[in-house]
Design an enzyme around this catalytic site. Structure first.
Site, mmCIF file in Angstrom:
data_model
loop_
_atom_site.group_PDB
_atom_site.id
_atom_site.type_symbol
_atom_site.label_atom_id
_atom_site.label_comp_id
_atom_site.label_asym_id
_atom_site.label_seq_id
_atom_site.Cartn_x
_atom_site.Cartn_y
_atom_site.Cartn_z
ATOM 1 C CG ASP A 33 -14.720 -21.973 -39.995
ATOM 2 O OD1 ASP A 33 -15.357 -20.944 -39.685
ATOM 3 O OD2 ASP A 33 -14.290 -22.180 -41.150
ATOM 4 C CG ASN A 80 -12.258 -13.911 -36.925
ATOM 5 O OD1 ASN A 80 -11.975 -14.814 -36.144
ATOM 6 N ND2 ASN A 80 -12.536 -14.176 -38.200
HETATM 7 C C1 IPE Z 1 -10.846 -19.113 -38.430
HETATM 8 O O1 IPE Z 1 -12.106 -19.080 -39.014
HETATM 9 C C2 IPE Z 1 -10.832 -18.375 -37.142
HETATM 10 C C3 IPE Z 1 -11.638 -18.931 -36.064
HETATM 11 C C4 IPE Z 1 -12.295 -20.044 -36.082
HETATM 12 C C5 IPE Z 1 -11.654 -18.127 -34.857
HETATM 13 P P1 IPE Z 1 -12.467 -18.014 -40.145
HETATM 14 O O2 IPE Z 1 -13.869 -18.284 -40.532
HETATM 15 O O3 IPE Z 1 -12.142 -16.641 -39.685
HETATM 16 O O4 IPE Z 1 -11.460 -18.413 -41.303
HETATM 17 P P2 IPE Z 1 -11.472 -18.076 -42.847
HETATM 18 O O5 IPE Z 1 -11.701 -16.600 -42.974
HETATM 19 O O6 IPE Z 1 -12.592 -18.853 -43.469
HETATM 20 O O7 IPE Z 1 -10.141 -18.532 -43.354
HETATM 21 C C1 IPE Z 2 -16.282 -19.496 -36.558
HETATM 22 O O1 IPE Z 2 -17.450 -19.536 -37.288
HETATM 23 C C2 IPE Z 2 -16.348 -18.494 -35.426
HETATM 24 C C3 IPE Z 2 -15.456 -17.324 -35.603
HETATM 25 C C4 IPE Z 2 -14.637 -17.150 -36.583
HETATM 26 C C5 IPE Z 2 -15.529 -16.305 -34.566
HETATM 27 P P1 IPE Z 2 -17.686 -18.556 -38.515
HETATM 28 O O2 IPE Z 2 -18.393 -17.341 -38.021
HETATM 29 O O3 IPE Z 2 -16.434 -18.316 -39.262
HETATM 30 O O4 IPE Z 2 -18.694 -19.421 -39.396
HETATM 31 P P2 IPE Z 2 -18.742 -19.502 -40.978
HETATM 32 O O5 IPE Z 2 -17.392 -19.923 -41.450
HETATM 33 O O6 IPE Z 2 -19.123 -18.142 -41.490
HETATM 34 O O7 IPE Z 2 -19.787 -20.526 -41.259
HETATM 35 MG MG MG Z 3 -15.560 -19.233 -40.863
#
Ligand code: IPE
Ligand code: IPE
Ligand code: MG
Length: 244
Positions: free
Chosen positions: A18, A66
């Protein structure tokens, strides 16, 4: 000085990767560039895990939630996923890595599904490390799918309701042939599971770090593994029993 590898190497590490979006925002880049850097970070972490003798690495690449992101970001992630598969499979194969996917892959378009199947087939016999990539995966979906599979067996008379126990469930959960994760790492600072492997994480040690995923390097992995080495895993027992 070369960092001495951690004393206790977890057999199975799971990672919630993340923080790509925030990394990009902090550097003044579009979010999609953060995902690209995230793919590079993953390549390096896979190599580091192989070198350290980790047996299974599971990474959360795309959750079932997602899809709720803006269409252009979802599209860019799918493109990056396809591109990474094209580029990386041969290298992973040469490194002895077996690739498997968990999640509901039916929602992906046909070329991507084909690539996923190919990646699994090409690397199926590799034994050095298993890389499990969770895409369109949700922990609740996983449990519901297991319940469906068990119900079918009961309905067809293969199994009685009273035969259903934890072992039966565990055998139906995705990639039942790998042990449960010993260590879960979540980068990006959030301290939540976000519907990752709800069944499998029952006794996993949870490590949260504010480091954003594109900045997560081998040294960060070693820090997490050092922390893991210091944990006492009691599985419900008391400390004195573990010394026996
Ligand atoms: C969790 O991250 C899913 C992945 C890393 C693929 P998210 O960014 O989607 O999680 P939330 O929405 O902050 O809980
Ligand atoms: C994790 O990084 C990747 C996926 C969930 C695909 P994020 O895209 O959630 O990054 P933040 O949380 O917005 O920084
Ligand atoms: Mg995230």
């Amino acid at each position: 000085m070369i960092h001495p590898y951690p004393a206790v190497v977890p057999k199975h590490i799971a990672i919630i990767m993340d923080g790509n979006g925030r990394w990009a925002e902090q550097h003044g880049y579009p979010r999609v560039l953060g995902h690209r850097r995230g793919a590079t970070a993953l390549r390096n972490v896979v190599r580091a895990c192989v070198e350290r003798g980790v047996r299974v690495l599971t990474v959360f690449a795309f959750s079932s939630e997602n899809w709720r992101r803006p269409a252009y970001e979802v599209g860019a992630l799918m493109h990056l996923f396809l591109q990474s598969l094209r580029r990386e499979v041969r290298r992973l194969d040469e490194a002895g890595v077996r690739i498997c996917f968990i999640g509901d892959r039916h929602r992906f378009d046909a070329p991507l599904q084909t690539r996923m199947r190919e990646a699994e087939a090409i690397t199926a016999k590799n034994e050095r490390m298993t890389l499990v990539i969770a895409v369109n995966y949700g922990g609740r979906w996983d449990i519901a799918e297991a319940a469906k599979a068990i119900s079918r067996k009961v309905a067809s008379g293969q199994m009685a309701v009273d035969d259903i126990d934890e072992a039966v469930f565990a055998a139906e959960i995705q990639w039942a042939d790998v042990p449960d994760p010993d260590l879960l790492i979540r980068t990006g600072g959030e301290q939540r599971i976000s519907n990752f492997m709800l069944w499998q994480l029952a006794y996993t040690e949870l490590y949260f770090t504010p480091v954003l995923w594109p900045d997560f390097k081998a040294a960060e992995l070693d820090r997490a593994m050092d922390w893991f080495s210091s944990r006492e895993r009691r599985f419900g027992q008391i400390s004195a029993q573990l010394q026996e």
